[in-house]
Design a protein around this motif. Structure first.
Motif, PDB file in Angstrom:
ATOM      1  N   ILE A  38       9.548  -3.687  24.391  1.00 15.60           N
ATOM      2  CA  ILE A  38       8.985  -2.365  24.664  1.00 15.60           C
ATOM      3  C   ILE A  38       7.761  -2.167  23.778  1.00 15.60           C
ATOM      4  O   ILE A  38       7.648  -2.761  22.706  1.00 15.60           O
ATOM      5  CB  ILE A  38      10.001  -1.216  24.440  1.00 15.60           C
ATOM      6  CG1 ILE A  38      10.540  -1.215  23.012  1.00 15.60           C
ATOM      7  CG2 ILE A  38      11.106  -1.268  25.454  1.00 15.60           C
ATOM      8  CD1 ILE A  38      11.414  -0.023  22.692  1.00 15.60           C
ATOM      9  N   SER A  39       6.860  -1.322  24.243  1.00 14.71           N
ATOM     10  CA  SER A  39       5.637  -1.054  23.484  1.00 14.71           C
ATOM     11  C   SER A  39       5.971  -0.275  22.212  1.00 14.71           C
ATOM     12  O   SER A  39       7.041   0.326  22.093  1.00 14.71           O
ATOM     13  CB  SER A  39       4.664  -0.234  24.335  1.00 14.71           C
ATOM     14  OG  SER A  39       5.185   1.070  24.555  1.00 14.71           O
ATOM     15  N   GLN A  40       5.051  -0.299  21.279  1.00 16.35           N
ATOM     16  CA  GLN A  40       5.249   0.453  20.045  1.00 16.35           C
ATOM     17  C   GLN A  40       5.411   1.942  20.337  1.00 16.35           C
ATOM     18  O   GLN A  40       6.269   2.606  19.759  1.00 16.35           O
ATOM     19  CB  GLN A  40       4.079   0.220  19.091  1.00 16.35           C
ATOM     20  CG  GLN A  40       4.232   0.949  17.775  1.00 16.35           C
ATOM     21  CD  GLN A  40       3.234   0.466  16.767  1.00 16.35           C
ATOM     22  OE1 GLN A  40       3.463  -0.530  16.114  1.00 16.35           O
ATOM     23  NE2 GLN A  40       2.119   1.175  16.637  1.00 16.35           N
ATOM     24  N   PRO A  63       6.971  -6.940  14.988  1.00 18.04           N
ATOM     25  CA  PRO A  63       6.391  -6.741  16.312  1.00 18.04           C
ATOM     26  C   PRO A  63       5.804  -8.038  16.859  1.00 18.04           C
ATOM     27  O   PRO A  63       5.411  -8.927  16.105  1.00 18.04           O
ATOM     28  CB  PRO A  63       5.298  -5.702  16.081  1.00 18.04           C
ATOM     29  CG  PRO A  63       4.905  -5.897  14.662  1.00 18.04           C
ATOM     30  CD  PRO A  63       6.151  -6.332  13.938  1.00 18.04           C
ATOM     31  N   CYS A  64       5.781  -8.117  18.157  1.00 14.61           N
ATOM     32  CA  CYS A  64       5.124  -9.212  18.859  1.00 14.61           C
ATOM     33  C   CYS A  64       3.732  -8.712  19.225  1.00 14.61           C
ATOM     34  O   CYS A  64       3.606  -7.682  19.878  1.00 14.61           O
ATOM     35  CB  CYS A  64       5.928  -9.572  20.105  1.00 14.61           C
ATOM     36  SG  CYS A  64       5.158 -10.843  21.108  1.00 14.61           S
ATOM     37  N   LYS A  65       2.718  -9.412  18.784  1.00 14.33           N
ATOM     38  CA  LYS A  65       1.348  -8.968  19.035  1.00 14.33           C
ATOM     39  C   LYS A  65       0.867  -9.546  20.358  1.00 14.33           C
ATOM     40  O   LYS A  65       0.838 -10.750  20.554  1.00 14.33           O
ATOM     41  CB  LYS A  65       0.437  -9.392  17.897  1.00 14.33           C
ATOM     42  CG  LYS A  65       0.799  -8.704  16.597  1.00 14.33           C
ATOM     43  CD  LYS A  65      -0.101  -9.115  15.467  1.00 14.33           C
ATOM     44  CE  LYS A  65       0.360  -8.402  14.195  1.00 14.33           C
ATOM     45  NZ  LYS A  65      -0.425  -8.749  13.040  1.00 14.33           N
ATOM     46  N   ARG A  66       0.504  -8.662  21.254  1.00 11.16           N
ATOM     47  CA  ARG A  66      -0.075  -9.032  22.543  1.00 11.16           C
ATOM     48  C   ARG A  66      -1.503  -8.490  22.552  1.00 11.16           C
ATOM     49  O   ARG A  66      -1.823  -7.591  21.774  1.00 11.16           O
ATOM     50  CB  ARG A  66       0.725  -8.393  23.679  1.00 11.16           C
ATOM     51  CG  ARG A  66       2.208  -8.626  23.584  1.00 11.16           C
ATOM     52  CD  ARG A  66       2.691  -9.493  24.675  1.00 11.16           C
ATOM     53  NE  ARG A  66       4.157  -9.500  24.645  1.00 11.16           N
ATOM     54  CZ  ARG A  66       4.852 -10.579  24.813  1.00 11.16           C
ATOM     55  NH1 ARG A  66       4.257 -11.715  25.043  1.00 11.16           N
ATOM     56  NH2 ARG A  66       6.164 -10.542  24.767  1.00 11.16           N
ATOM     57  N   LEU A  70       1.107  -3.776  20.489  1.00 14.32           N
ATOM     58  CA  LEU A  70       2.243  -4.297  19.739  1.00 14.32           C
ATOM     59  C   LEU A  70       3.500  -4.004  20.548  1.00 14.32           C
ATOM     60  O   LEU A  70       3.663  -2.903  21.078  1.00 14.32           O
ATOM     61  CB  LEU A  70       2.360  -3.620  18.376  1.00 14.32           C
ATOM     62  CG  LEU A  70       1.306  -3.960  17.335  1.00 14.32           C
ATOM     63  CD1 LEU A  70       1.527  -3.130  16.081  1.00 14.32           C
ATOM     64  CD2 LEU A  70       1.347  -5.422  16.986  1.00 14.32           C
ATOM     65  N   GLU A  71       4.392  -4.975  20.606  1.00 18.60           N
ATOM     66  CA  GLU A  71       5.662  -4.784  21.299  1.00 18.60           C
ATOM     67  C   GLU A  71       6.799  -5.201  20.374  1.00 18.60           C
ATOM     68  O   GLU A  71       6.621  -6.037  19.485  1.00 18.60           O
ATOM     69  CB  GLU A  71       5.713  -5.613  22.583  1.00 18.60           C
ATOM     70  CG  GLU A  71       4.728  -5.163  23.622  1.00 18.60           C
ATOM     71  CD  GLU A  71       4.827  -5.957  24.903  1.00 18.60           C
ATOM     72  OE1 GLU A  71       4.493  -5.389  25.949  1.00 18.60           O
ATOM     73  OE2 GLU A  71       5.249  -7.133  24.876  1.00 18.60           O
ATOM     74  N   TYR A  72       7.956  -4.593  20.611  1.00 18.30           N
ATOM     75  CA  TYR A  72       9.149  -4.894  19.832  1.00 18.30           C
ATOM     76  C   TYR A  72      10.251  -5.373  20.769  1.00 18.30           C
ATOM     77  O   TYR A  72      10.370  -4.897  21.896  1.00 18.30           O
ATOM     78  CB  TYR A  72       9.647  -3.645  19.092  1.00 18.30           C
ATOM     79  CG  TYR A  72       8.708  -3.180  18.016  1.00 18.30           C
ATOM     80  CD1 TYR A  72       8.841  -3.629  16.708  1.00 18.30           C
ATOM     81  CD2 TYR A  72       7.689  -2.282  18.300  1.00 18.30           C
ATOM     82  CE1 TYR A  72       7.975  -3.195  15.715  1.00 18.30           C
ATOM     83  CE2 TYR A  72       6.824  -1.846  17.308  1.00 18.30           C
ATOM     84  CZ  TYR A  72       6.975  -2.312  16.028  1.00 18.30           C
ATOM     85  OH  TYR A  72       6.125  -1.883  15.043  1.00 18.30           O
ATOM     86  N   ARG A  73      11.078  -6.293  20.266  1.00 19.23           N
ATOM     87  CA  ARG A  73      12.236  -6.748  21.039  1.00 19.23           C
ATOM     88  C   ARG A  73      13.272  -5.614  21.038  1.00 19.23           C
ATOM     89  O   ARG A  73      13.726  -5.167  19.986  1.00 19.23           O
ATOM     90  CB  ARG A  73      12.818  -8.011  20.440  1.00 19.23           C
ATOM     91  CG  ARG A  73      13.921  -8.637  21.273  1.00 19.23           C
ATOM     92  CD  ARG A  73      14.438  -9.918  20.660  1.00 19.23           C
ATOM     93  NE  ARG A  73      13.453 -10.977  20.662  1.00 19.23           N
ATOM     94  CZ  ARG A  73      13.262 -11.819  21.672  1.00 19.23           C
ATOM     95  NH1 ARG A  73      13.998 -11.720  22.759  1.00 19.23           N
ATOM     96  NH2 ARG A  73      12.348 -12.759  21.588  1.00 19.23           N
ATOM     97  N   THR A  74      13.623  -5.150  22.196  1.00 18.21           N
ATOM     98  CA  THR A  74      14.520  -4.005  22.333  1.00 18.21           C
ATOM     99  C   THR A  74      15.884  -4.279  21.705  1.00 18.21           C
ATOM    100  O   THR A  74      16.447  -3.408  21.043  1.00 18.21           O
ATOM    101  CB  THR A  74      14.694  -3.629  23.817  1.00 18.21           C
ATOM    102  OG1 THR A  74      13.407  -3.522  24.419  1.00 18.21           O
ATOM    103  CG2 THR A  74      15.410  -2.306  23.972  1.00 18.21           C
ATOM    104  N   SER A  75      16.405  -5.477  21.872  1.00 17.99           N
ATOM    105  CA  SER A  75      17.736  -5.790  21.333  1.00 17.99           C
ATOM    106  C   SER A  75      17.762  -5.679  19.809  1.00 17.99           C
ATOM    107  O   SER A  75      18.761  -5.224  19.237  1.00 17.99           O
ATOM    108  CB  SER A  75      18.183  -7.179  21.769  1.00 17.99           C
ATOM    109  OG  SER A  75      17.281  -8.166  21.316  1.00 17.99           O
ATOM    110  N   GLU A  76      16.678  -6.058  19.130  1.00 14.48           N
ATOM    111  CA  GLU A  76      16.616  -5.928  17.670  1.00 14.48           C
ATOM    112  C   GLU A  76      16.636  -4.462  17.250  1.00 14.48           C
ATOM    113  O   GLU A  76      17.304  -4.084  16.289  1.00 14.48           O
ATOM    114  CB  GLU A  76      15.368  -6.614  17.124  1.00 14.48           C
ATOM    115  CG  GLU A  76      15.383  -8.117  17.244  1.00 14.48           C
ATOM    116  CD  GLU A  76      14.095  -8.759  16.776  1.00 14.48           C
ATOM    117  OE1 GLU A  76      13.142  -8.031  16.408  1.00 14.48           O
ATOM    118  OE2 GLU A  76      14.039 -10.003  16.774  1.00 14.48           O
ATOM    119  N   LEU A  77      15.887  -3.636  17.965  1.00 14.55           N
ATOM    120  CA  LEU A  77      15.858  -2.208  17.650  1.00 14.55           C
ATOM    121  C   LEU A  77      17.218  -1.563  17.903  1.00 14.55           C
ATOM    122  O   LEU A  77      17.663  -0.716  17.127  1.00 14.55           O
ATOM    123  CB  LEU A  77      14.768  -1.511  18.459  1.00 14.55           C
ATOM    124  CG  LEU A  77      13.331  -1.931  18.134  1.00 14.55           C
ATOM    125  CD1 LEU A  77      12.367  -1.330  19.148  1.00 14.55           C
ATOM    126  CD2 LEU A  77      12.948  -1.534  16.730  1.00 14.55           C
TER     127      LEU A  77
END
Length: 92
Positions: A38-40, A63-66, A70-77
């Protein structure tokens, strides 16, 4: 028959395992519609800006930089959301 001893009661092992399995199934069904990333902005909306920023500062989520976002893995959050945290201990 094996029992697990908790501070307030004893629980038969079979009952404990079934309760854990039921909780896992519940959480899997609840999260199955989540996108992988998901986006930041969306992370801030769902989990709270301060929470996401604190988790990032503490190194608990990266975050994963695209390009351009910036996007984050939803499962980690989700995992961090469900983890009890000590907000007074700066080492955590």
């Amino acid at each position: 028959m094996a029992f697990l001893q908790f501070s307030d009661k004893s629980v038969p092992y079979g009952v404990f395992v079934k309760d854990v399995a039921a909780e896992v199934v519940h959480l899997l069904k609840k999260d199955e519609s989540d996108p992988e990333y998901i986006s930041q902005r969306k992370a801030y909306e769902i989990f709270g800006r301060r929470n996401v920023e604190r988790w990032r500062r503490q190194g608990k989520v990266k975050p994963c930089k695209r390009p351009g976002r910036l996007e984050y893995r939803t499962s980690e959050l989700r995992l961090l959301q469900r983890t009890e945290q000590d907000y007074l201990d700066p080492t955590k």
